[in-house]
Design an enzyme around this catalytic site. Structure first.
Site, PDB file in Angstrom:
ATOM      1  N   HIS A 143       8.477   0.206  -3.556  1.00 24.92           N
ATOM      2  CA  HIS A 143       9.431  -0.259  -2.544  1.00 24.92           C
ATOM      3  C   HIS A 143       9.956  -1.658  -2.851  1.00 24.92           C
ATOM      4  O   HIS A 143      10.997  -2.052  -2.332  1.00 24.92           O
ATOM      5  CB  HIS A 143       8.805  -0.207  -1.139  1.00 24.92           C
ATOM      6  CG  HIS A 143       7.824  -1.291  -0.831  1.00 24.92           C
ATOM      7  ND1 HIS A 143       6.457  -1.091  -0.848  1.00 24.92           N
ATOM      8  CD2 HIS A 143       7.998  -2.589  -0.490  1.00 24.92           C
ATOM      9  CE1 HIS A 143       5.849  -2.221  -0.515  1.00 24.92           C
ATOM     10  NE2 HIS A 143       6.755  -3.142  -0.301  1.00 24.92           N
ATOM     11  N   ASP A 188       3.931   4.804  -4.107  1.00 26.43           N
ATOM     12  CA  ASP A 188       4.482   3.460  -3.925  1.00 26.43           C
ATOM     13  C   ASP A 188       4.082   2.539  -5.075  1.00 26.43           C
ATOM     14  O   ASP A 188       3.673   1.395  -4.858  1.00 26.43           O
ATOM     15  CB  ASP A 188       4.060   2.851  -2.591  1.00 26.43           C
ATOM     16  CG  ASP A 188       4.944   1.655  -2.207  1.00 26.43           C
ATOM     17  OD1 ASP A 188       6.009   1.490  -2.823  1.00 26.43           O
ATOM     18  OD2 ASP A 188       4.543   0.880  -1.303  1.00 26.43           O
ATOM     19  N   SER A 261       3.525  -7.759  -1.464  1.00 25.90           N
ATOM     20  CA  SER A 261       3.648  -6.406  -2.013  1.00 25.90           C
ATOM     21  C   SER A 261       3.611  -6.412  -3.524  1.00 25.90           C
ATOM     22  O   SER A 261       4.375  -7.127  -4.182  1.00 25.90           O
ATOM     23  CB  SER A 261       4.970  -5.760  -1.564  1.00 25.90           C
ATOM     24  OG  SER A 261       4.842  -5.140  -0.321  1.00 25.90           O
TER      25      SER A 261
END
Length: 517
Positions: A143, A188, A261
């Protein structure tokens, strides 16, 4: 993933174009005496682990200078050793952690909400990553780089200060263009490549050495502040957010925020325990509920993305489900907890090995299986061509079945269901249903059973988790081919009794269990 009632799942990359409060109030952390004992324990285990052979990636192993391990004579000595050990760890790990700068297109917010014209502009965002191969391979979240027009990676800088601005123009360190080698959106994860060699890379922690309560450190760029580190513990080793999903995560209370992230969660030896991916928060900030993709999954995905540019998942041709008391009673299982086989692919490796629907899985390759997360984590890391030995309970008989892992075929979706005036109300289930045989030729590949056309309000069926498009194939182990079969099977269940429906949903069989109202 089902919506969280009082919180939300938050991906941790940050759009730079959005404002963020960088001056939040904070309180100094107390240092109770128990930290002295914790410090001594950490100091005594802070030696780096020997490099493990990697099938594809070649991590460089920088030398970690350890502080003296002499027996401390006071709590202050223990805290000093702990402080020195953490600093040594940070010096080793930080050069392998990168900042990922992404330029992409995004909708522009309009001041006039009534203006229907959609405008698209350029948006810049920040995430994190970690070098896993000295030849320039970096792992991050999918993402973070999804939809990117341009990707840059900021390597560790040599400046005296790591205080950097949140914007790309102000960051320190060497910036290198990056390309996407492969992506696995289902996990992901994404693998990037930069044209650099001899980079310091981290190794992966052995999954069987990750323990609840162990110290871990989260590295990354929270709120865009590059090269930040926070400390916490492993709150849970295999947290499953969806009880019927194969995806599991490591939960940690190490503070992670937007921008973390893709950054690594490491152990006291500097090995990658997981890749930070999201938080659960009602406020948008860290509340001690951070989640990381386990190292075994990251390592497997990284190898496949480098070789094939995509994930090549293996499968054994079964679908699994968590056993509940209602499901166990409805199917007459020997126990009301654990994992049950909800579907066996005809002609697949599990079917060839003799696995059957309603088998209860006791162990996989000799490891006891108590829940779906542990089994899912074991199976997801198997490679095509491997064999998995399943110990299953069938009635009162225990069997050992050897199953080949094969490449998962491309899924083929069936045509969607549609409302039909011939549909019949099944009050006990709160649905309008139609026999599959009544469908037109467009659904000629549909299986035998009863199709759920729509849900209808019913006080008797508030707990029935059926959806439009589900095909009911069996009830409490009895095959259902017609509406008459379904009604007859329901009539045999006493009020308050358990019902376990076998349904085909999105091309996969699974059980739906509830109590008859």
């Amino acid at each position: 993933m089902p919506p969280q009632p009082l919180a939300k799942l938050i991906c941790l990359s940050i759009p730079i174009s959005q404002p963020y409060d960088l001056f939040r109030k904070s309180r100094p952390l107390p240092l109770p005496s128990r930290w002295a004992l914790a410090a001594l324990s950490v100091a005594l285990v802070a030696h780096p682990a020997p490099a493990r052979a990697q099938p594809v990636f070649k991590p460089a192993q920088p030398t970690l200078t350890q502080p003296s391990l002499a027996q401390p004579t006071s709590p202050t000595d223990a805290l000093t050793q702990f402080n020195d050990s953490v600093q040594a760890l940070v010096r080793r790990v930080s050069p392998s952690v990168v900042q990922v700068l992404v330029t992409s297109y995004a909708p522009i917010e309009r001041s006039d909400p009534g203006d229907a014209d959609a405008l698209v502009g350029t948006q810049r965002s920040i995430g994190s990553g970690v070098v896993i191969d000295s030849d320039g391979y970096v792992i991050t979240n999918a993402h973070v780089v999804s939809g990117a027009r341009q990707i840059s990676v900021v390597l560790a800088g040599a400046g005296p200060s790591e205080l950097s601005e949140r914007r790309p123009s102000g960051v320190l360190g060497r910036t290198r263009p990056a390309r996407v080698v492969g992506m696995a959106p289902e996990l992901d994860l994404a693998l990037l490549k930069i044209e650099e060699t001899r980079l310091p890379a981290l190794s992966f922690a052995s999954p069987d050495r990750v323990r609840q309560g162990q110290l871990v450190f989260a590295f990354g760029s929270p709120e865009g502040f590059r090269n930040s580190v926070t400390m916490g513990v492993v709150s849970a080793t295999a947290r499953q957010l969806d009880p019927d999903s194969a995806l599991v995560y490591i939960q940690t209370d190490a503070p992670i925020n937007h921008g973390n992230s893709g950054g690594p969660l490491v152990d006291v030896e500097g090995n990658i325990v997981g890749i930070n991916t999201f938080i659960v928060s009602a406020s948008g900030g860290s509340q001690g509920l951070g989640f990381a993709i386990p190292s075994s999954v990251v390592q497997m995905a990284g190898e496949q993305l480098r070789r094939y540019g995509r994930l090549v998942p293996g499968e054994i041709g079964i679908h699994l489900q968590t056993i509940t008391p209602d499901l166990a009673q409805g199917l007459g299982l020997a126990r009301d907890w654990g994992v049950v086989v909800s579907n066996v692919l005809p002609g697949g490796p599990a079917a060839v090995a003799g696995v059957k629907i309603q088998d209860v899985v006791l162990a996989a390759d000799g490891s006891a299986i108590d829940d779906l997360p542990s089994l899912a984590l074991h199976l997801i890391t198997r490679h095509v061509g491997d064999r998995v030995t399943l110990s299953v309970l069938r009635g009162d008989q225990t069997l050992a079945l050897n199953v080949l892992v094969v490449e998962r075929p491309q899924s083929v979706t069936r045509s969607s269901s549609f409302a039909d005036p011939r549909a019949t109300l099944v009050t006990e289930l709160g649905v309008l249903a139609l026999e599959v045989d009544d469908l037109n030729d467009a659904d000629q590949h549909a299986p035998s059973g009863v199709l759920v056309v729509a849900r209808v309000p019913s006080l008797r069926a508030t707990d029935v988790a059926l959806s439009a498009g589900d095909v009911i194939c069996a009830l409490n182990g009895s095959a259902v081919s017609t509406l008459a079969d379904l009604q007859a099977a329901i009539s045999r269940v006493q009020p308050g009794g358990a019902i376990a429906l076998q349904v085909l949903r999105d091309g996969q069989f699974q059980f739906v269990a509830f109590r008859l109202g």
